[in-house]
Design an enzyme around this catalytic site. Sequence first.
Site, PDB file in Angstrom:
ATOM      1  N   CYS A 102     -33.222 -27.344   8.895  1.00 19.20           N
ATOM      2  CA  CYS A 102     -34.603 -26.899   8.637  1.00 19.20           C
ATOM      3  C   CYS A 102     -34.725 -26.244   7.256  1.00 19.20           C
ATOM      4  O   CYS A 102     -33.844 -25.510   6.810  1.00 19.20           O
ATOM      5  CB  CYS A 102     -35.036 -25.921   9.726  1.00 19.20           C
ATOM      6  SG  CYS A 102     -36.755 -25.410   9.541  1.00 19.20           S
ATOM      7  N   CYS A 162     -36.099 -18.449   8.170  1.00 19.06           N
ATOM      8  CA  CYS A 162     -36.185 -17.457   9.253  1.00 19.06           C
ATOM      9  C   CYS A 162     -34.798 -16.803   9.441  1.00 19.06           C
ATOM     10  O   CYS A 162     -33.829 -17.500   9.772  1.00 19.06           O
ATOM     11  CB  CYS A 162     -36.648 -18.119  10.547  1.00 19.06           C
ATOM     12  SG  CYS A 162     -38.116 -19.157  10.302  1.00 19.06           S
ATOM     13  N   CYS A 200     -32.398 -17.546  12.428  1.00 15.54           N
ATOM     14  CA  CYS A 200     -32.274 -18.891  12.986  1.00 15.54           C
ATOM     15  C   CYS A 200     -31.047 -19.685  12.518  1.00 15.54           C
ATOM     16  O   CYS A 200     -30.860 -19.920  11.318  1.00 15.54           O
ATOM     17  CB  CYS A 200     -33.539 -19.690  12.675  1.00 15.54           C
ATOM     18  SG  CYS A 200     -33.507 -21.307  13.491  1.00 15.54           S
ATOM     19  N   CYS A 239     -39.802 -28.178  27.727  1.00 14.69           N
ATOM     20  CA  CYS A 239     -40.176 -27.733  26.375  1.00 14.69           C
ATOM     21  C   CYS A 239     -39.297 -28.417  25.336  1.00 14.69           C
ATOM     22  O   CYS A 239     -38.074 -28.369  25.427  1.00 14.69           O
ATOM     23  CB  CYS A 239     -39.982 -26.239  26.228  1.00 14.69           C
ATOM     24  SG  CYS A 239     -40.849 -25.264  27.449  1.00 14.69           S
ATOM     25  N   CYS A 250     -44.386 -28.986  26.959  1.00 20.26           N
ATOM     26  CA  CYS A 250     -44.554 -27.964  25.923  1.00 20.26           C
ATOM     27  C   CYS A 250     -43.772 -28.436  24.708  1.00 20.26           C
ATOM     28  O   CYS A 250     -42.722 -29.079  24.859  1.00 20.26           O
ATOM     29  CB  CYS A 250     -44.013 -26.619  26.417  1.00 20.26           C
ATOM     30  SG  CYS A 250     -44.085 -25.316  25.167  1.00 20.26           S
ATOM     31  N   CYS A 309     -48.601 -20.916  23.797  1.00 21.51           N
ATOM     32  CA  CYS A 309     -47.384 -20.188  24.148  1.00 21.51           C
ATOM     33  C   CYS A 309     -46.974 -19.465  22.876  1.00 21.51           C
ATOM     34  O   CYS A 309     -46.601 -20.109  21.886  1.00 21.51           O
ATOM     35  CB  CYS A 309     -46.294 -21.160  24.610  1.00 21.51           C
ATOM     36  SG  CYS A 309     -44.701 -20.359  24.875  1.00 21.51           S
ATOM     37  N   ARG A 368     -42.583 -14.518  29.442  1.00 24.58           N
ATOM     38  CA  ARG A 368     -41.285 -15.193  29.629  1.00 24.58           C
ATOM     39  C   ARG A 368     -40.124 -14.383  29.074  1.00 24.58           C
ATOM     40  O   ARG A 368     -40.107 -14.034  27.888  1.00 24.58           O
ATOM     41  CB  ARG A 368     -41.302 -16.575  28.970  1.00 24.58           C
ATOM     42  CG  ARG A 368     -40.018 -17.341  29.248  1.00 24.58           C
ATOM     43  CD  ARG A 368     -40.044 -18.746  28.702  1.00 24.58           C
ATOM     44  NE  ARG A 368     -41.092 -19.517  29.321  1.00 24.58           N
ATOM     45  CZ  ARG A 368     -41.768 -20.485  28.693  1.00 24.58           C
ATOM     46  NH1 ARG A 368     -41.494 -20.769  27.455  1.00 24.58           N
ATOM     47  NH2 ARG A 368     -42.696 -21.155  29.333  1.00 24.58           N
TER      48      ARG A 368
END
Length: 337
Positions: free
Chosen positions: A77, A81, A84, A121, A152, A212, A284
């Site tokens: 990616c 972040c 991550c 998901c 999702c 979400c 969650r």
Amino acid sequence: MDQQPSNYLNSMTKEQLAYSADKEDSTLLPWNVSQIEDLLNLAFNDLIFQAQLVHREYHDVNKIQLSTLVSVKTGGCSEDCGYCPQAARYHTDVNNEDMLSLEKVVSAAKEAKNQGASRFCMGAAWRGPKQRDITKITEIISAVKRLGLETCATLGMLKPGQAEQLSDAGLDYYNHNLDTAPEFYGEIITTRVYQDRLKTLDSVRTAGMNVCCGGIVGMGESRNARAGLIAQLANLNPYPESVPVNRLVQVKGTPLYGTGELDSFEFIRTIAAARITMPKAMVRLSAGRSEMSEEVQALCFLAGANSIFYGDKLLTTGNPEAERDRIMFRKLGLKSL
Ligand code: SAM
Ligand code: DTB
Ligand code: SF4
């Protein structure tokens, strides 16, 4: 620590709860950060009691919704972040892989359904999907939906029109997290701004999908920043249907690796504040369960969590095995939704 007496909260939450439960009444005021800080500052037993009152009013407290995650596009990616393992710029054990085939995703979805999950998901390590990615993912979404599962996806930022395409393909929920308070956000991510995230959330709403949206705690933020995140989420109009509260999973090679461990009670308090301020939402208990004892998880359920990721993997890191969760559910008398 300054602890407030329990009756301090009672009058305040009545108005706020009315607001949270019925956002159509615009005369009611949104939450401000200091009110949520007051909640987080309550004595633990008082906070949990308030959270239980709300939880019992809006939910069956012994029912937990189960979502299974699969990473449909792992690693490589372009974003930065700080938590991550999938960011290309950090040296972690995660490699840049091709997107999974339709067949592989459908077979993972069938397995999730057999294990008892109600929602599937799909996550992708993208800044946002390109048009060719949307073409592939919409086929996948429709195929998963045909299995009778809720769908999702979390694919990053969406461009105009993309949310509609996902919705048309049968996507029920779009996950896009605010991650933390606006004030702390710049310490964690620099390649996209808070407003970009709010814009994507707005497109998801406009396209008619369920939102979400949650965040991560344990990134070295203050209690005030945790209150700031909850305020942002609770003041979305309407607030998200699903609120994932992740506890940072520290992965070697990421900038946040080595951050001081957050006390478990702070994590549980954050869950309780989410429950009180977003009464109808599914809260969650998300990443970080592998590092939690059953007792800590039980306190999270008591604080109002009523959804988990189910299956032995999150995206790239571990999650408790399904069988372990089934045993925990039996011990606690919990049932899946
Ligand atoms: N790339 C897309 C995006 O960022 O929106 C979707 C996938 S991304 C991995 C989904 C979410 O996972 C992030 O927003 C973050 O909240 C959570 N996450 C990622 N790494 C994590 C970690 N190490 N610990 C806890 N949560 C994490
Ligand atoms: C969310 O809030 N948590 C999930 C899901 N949405 C996509 C992701 C957790 C990722 C944990 C780190 C990993 O496994 O890579
Ligand atoms: Fe990329 Fe999402 Fe990871 Fe950020 S959280 S680096 S956008 S995969």
